[in-house]
Design an enzyme around this catalytic site. Sequence first.
Site: not given
Lengths: 552, 532
Positions: A3, B269, B329-331
Amino acid sequence: MAAMGALLKFGALLLAAVAACVAWEDGDVWDYDGHKLKDSDFLALWPLPQKVQSSAVSFQLSASRFQFTHAEGSSAGSDCSILQNAFRRYFDYIFGFTKKDRDQRRRNAAGSEVLELQVAITSPDAECDGFPSLTSDESYELSVDQPSAVLKAPKVWGALRGLETFSQLVYEDAYGARNINKTGVSDFPRFAHRGVLLDSSRHYLPLKVILANLEAMAMNKYNVFHWHISDDQSFPYVSRMFPDLSQKGSYHPYTHVYTPADVKMVIEFARMRGIRVIAEFDTPGHTQSWGFGQKDLLTPCYTGSSPSGTYGPVNPILNTTYDFMAGFFKEISTVFPDAYVHLGGDEVDFSCWKSNPDIQKFMDQQGFGKDYSKLESFYIQRLLDIVSSTDKGYMVWQEVFDNGVKLKMDTLIHVWKGNEAQYQAEMARVTGAGYRTLLSTPWYLNRISYGQDWRDAYKADPCNFTGTDAQKKLVIGGEACLWGEYVDASNLTPRLWPRASAVAERLWSDQGVRDISDAYVRLVQHRCRMVERGIPAEPLFTGYCRHEYSGV
Amino acid sequence: MSSRCNLRFLIPGLALLLGGVPSVLAVWPQPQQIRNSAERYSLSARAFLFKHADVSAVRSGCDVLDQAFTRYFTLIFPESGGGGTGGAHNRYFWTEADPFTVEVNVAEGPCDGYPAEGSIENYKLTVSPGQAVLTSVTVWGALRGLESLSQLVEQDDYGAYYINKTEIEDFPRFQFRGLLLDTSRHYLPLQAILKTLDAMAYSKLNVFHWHIVDDPSFPYQSRKYPDLSKKGAYHPFTHIYTQTDVRRVIEHARLRGIRVLAEFDSPGHTQSWGNGQPSLLTPCYRGDVPSGTYGPVNPILDSTYVFMANLLKEVTSVFPDSYIHLGGDEVDFSCWKSNPDIKAFMKKMGFGSDFTKLESFYIIVNISTMLNRSSVVWQDVFDYHEINRPRYVVEVWKWGCYLCEVRRVTKAGHRVLLSAPWYINHISYGQDWRNSYTVQPQNFSGTEEQKKLVIGGEVCMWGEYVDATNLSPRLWPRACAAAERLWSDEVQTSSVDQAFPRLTDFRCRLLRRGIQAEPLYVGHCKNEYQGI
C-alpha cells in the site's frame, strides 16, 4: 500489504537543469550536434557541475591502453602523491575488475578512443604537499575528446574534483565496454565549506567506517569532515599529553579509542581526497566523559549544601581548568593541521553551576548576578584567547554568538537550531553582525522518517534568508550532521548515503539547480554508482542497481 | 552501554567470587520459565561436547541436530573458529579444563522432515555441574533449546567462557512467528536472505514469509514458465532466484526450524507477471480502445485459470509448507471497469456492478480451490467477500483498530495472523521498537475460542526503501521486539523498560554473531560491527 502508492513515473528527463543557473545565462547542457542525449550520457553527474556541454559522440576507453598523464607544463608531476593516488583510485572506479583483453577484441576503429586524460595543474604551486583549506581553489575544466582528454585546474584540489567528474562521465555499454561522450565541463563549488559531521562519542566508529565515509564524501565532492570526536558519553581521542582522558573516559581504553596513528591516518586519507578534518572538542557542556580522566575539570554539583557526587559542565572558576585547556588545545593545534578547530559551546546546562556554592561566590565576585550565560561567556572568552594563541581560527555552535560572547571576526558561526523561519532569522542576524556562517539545521540526517526525506534536505538553501548581498556572501556553506545516538558502524553508511548526497549537491551546484525530478533520476544512478564502488548507500525507492550491494 | 561490559569495572577475580547474578537474564526472547542461580561453571572449547542421550529417539546422522551442534559450538565459542582450539585465555587460569557435556534428548523423530503447522517447539533445559540436559519432543524444540543454551554462555573479563546454573522450561506462546521479506520491490541477494534466516533463528522466529513477486519485478524462476522471470525480473540472470536458490533457502530454513511460506499475490500486484505471460493481465481501455496499460489478472479467461493452476501446482511442489499465501490485497477495479469484455462477463454472471464479486469469483471460487493447502490471504479478502471455507488464514495488516478486525475475523471462525502493528519498514526517529513490543495480539473482546484462532503474527519488511544495503540494520534488533511478543508470556514481558537492557545485550550478541544489528541507543558493544 504494501500500500505504498503507485510507482513514481518519470517522463521526459529535464535536460536543461542547468539552464536556470544564475551564473550561465544561456542553457548549457546542449549537445554539440543537437542530438537527443541519453540519460546515461551525463545525467548521472552528481553533484551537477556548473556548466556541462555534452554530445552524443562517444569514445571508448580501454583498460589496457588508457592512461592518466601529467600534462606538459603542469606544475604537478609524478612526485605529486595526491594525484598519483587519485589516478589509481579512479582507474579502479572506471575499469573495476575488467579483464584487459576484453577491450582488445572490441577494438574500435581508429580515432574513437580516449587514450589518456592529461592533467594540468596551471598555477605555479600545485599544493601537492599541502592541506586543503577554506580558501582552496577547487575549480577545474574538463574537456573530453579523442585521443586525449584534458583536465585543467589551478590546484590539485580542483583536479581531484575533476577526476571524480571524469569518472562519473564514464559509462558501460551493453557489452561491458567503457565509453565516454565528448564533453566539456567547467566547474567550481558554490560554497567553500561542504561538510559531514560524524559523532564518534555516542557510539565509537571503527576507523574503517570513517575512512569509507571519507571515500563516499569524495564521490560527492564534500570537502570537510567535521569530527565530533568527544562528548558526554565517551572520549575516544588518545591525547599524548593527557592519556587518562581516553584511558578512563572511552568506552574501552584499547578497542574503542583513536590513537595518534589513527588520527594521522584519517587526516592523510582525507587530505588525499581534498577533505579537511576539523576536530570538535565541545566544551564547557557535553564533557561528562572528560571528567573521568581529568580530576577537578568538571563542576561538582550540589544537593543542598553537600556535593551530590555528580558533575556538571567544565568548572570555569579554576585556574587549573585553563591550564589544562591551554595544554590540551596546544596539542590539538599540532595534531590537526586545519586552520580551524570547532570549540562547540552548545547546550550548556546551568543547573549544576547554580547548585555549586563556589560558583555562586565567583558569580558574585565577578558581578554576574544570576546571569549564568555571563559565566559561560567568561569561560568561552578565555578559551577563545587560549585557542587564538595557537594560531587557530575557530568554529562555534550558534549559542556562543547568541549569548553575546565577544568573538574574533574570523569566527565561523555554526547554525543548527530551530525551524526554518528560526534558522533563517539566525542566519540573517549572524551575517548582519558581520560574521561568516554555515548551516546545519535542515541537515540533521540522524533524524529519519519513512520515505524520501532526501527531498527536504535537497530543497533547503543556506542563502534563503532576508539579507543583503554582502550578508549572503558571508555564508560559507553547510554541514550534514549524523549524530550518534542511534547510529554506529552497523547502520551509519546506509543512513548517511545517499541522503547526504542531496546536501552535497545543494552546497556544490548552482543555486538554480533545484529540479527535484531531475535530481531523482540522477541520484538513483549516483547511488548505484556508490554501491558499485562498495558503499552501501540505501535505495531511494523501488528499483534496482545492476550490481547490487554484495557486502552482506 | 552494554551491561555485560560493566564487568570491566570489577576487580579481577572478584567477578568469579561474586559468581554474579547476571545483571540481566540473557535469553531473548524471554523463556516461559527460567531460574538462574549465581553458581557458575567455566566452559572450555577443548572440553565441550554435544551428545545424544541414550534414550533419545534421534541419534547421530540427524542432519538437523548434527549441523546445529556445529553451528552452536561456533556461536558459543566464537573465538574458536569452530575448530575446537579456542579458549586461549583459559590456559592461563585453568590448567585442566572441566569437561562439559550437553546431552540432547528428543522424544520423537523424525529429523528429515520440515517444520510445520503444529510442530511442537517445547523444550526443557537444565544446566548443572559438568553438564546441560536438553529435552524436547521434536528436533525443532531441541533447536530452540540450543539457542537458549548458547545465549546463557557469557564471557568474563579474561575472555573465559562460563555458564550459570539454570533451569528453563519453555514453549512458544504462538505457533506462527513470522518475518516477511519483499524480494520484488528490491531484489535481495541470496546471502541477505540466508543471513536473515540466521538472525530469525537467534530470535526464535519460525516462519519466513517470502513475498517473492509483486508489481515491480518477478524474480522467481519458474520451471514451467521461465519467461516470467526472464521478462519480469529486473535482470534475467543476476536478479532472479533459480530453483537451486529456492531449494537452498528452504533447506537453510529447515535446518533452523523455519518454515518458508511463499506468497504469489494475485489478482492485483501482478504487473511484472504480464511481461512474461501475454494475456494474463486485463487490458485497460480508454473509451473504446485499449490504452496499452494493464490491470489485475484477467479473471474471465479460461487461459488464466490454466496458467494459475499450473503455476500454483509448481509452487506447491517446490515449497513444502502446508500453507501458501495467495495475497488478494489492494485490487484496483478501475481497469476492470474500463474493459468491455469484463463488463459483458459481469452481466452474464449476474454480478451487476459489484466488482468485489468478480474478485471473489477469481480468488475464492477458483484460485484457492485449486490447492490442497491452507490459504493465507490478506484481510481484504475477508473484508470484501463472503468466505466460508475453513482453510483460510486471514492476515490482518491494515493500520487503525487492527484488534477490531482480529475480533471480526475470529468471530467468523477464521484463523488470524497479525502484522498491522509490525510493519517495521516504517521507520521513525528514536526507539520505535518500543511500539512493537507493547502490542497485545489477543487484547480484544471475544471468546476463548476466538483468542485461540490468533495463531501468531508477522514482522513485515516491505521493500520500497530497503535492499541489501540497509536491510539488516533496519530489521535487527527491531524485529526482536515482535519476536519476544510472539514467543514469551505477555505478563512476564509487559515492561518495555525491563526489556531494554536485555535487548541491548542481545543486540550486541547479534553483532558478535555477524548480524548487522543497529544500536538501540548510545553505548557500545565489546565487539563492534566490523564492516562498513
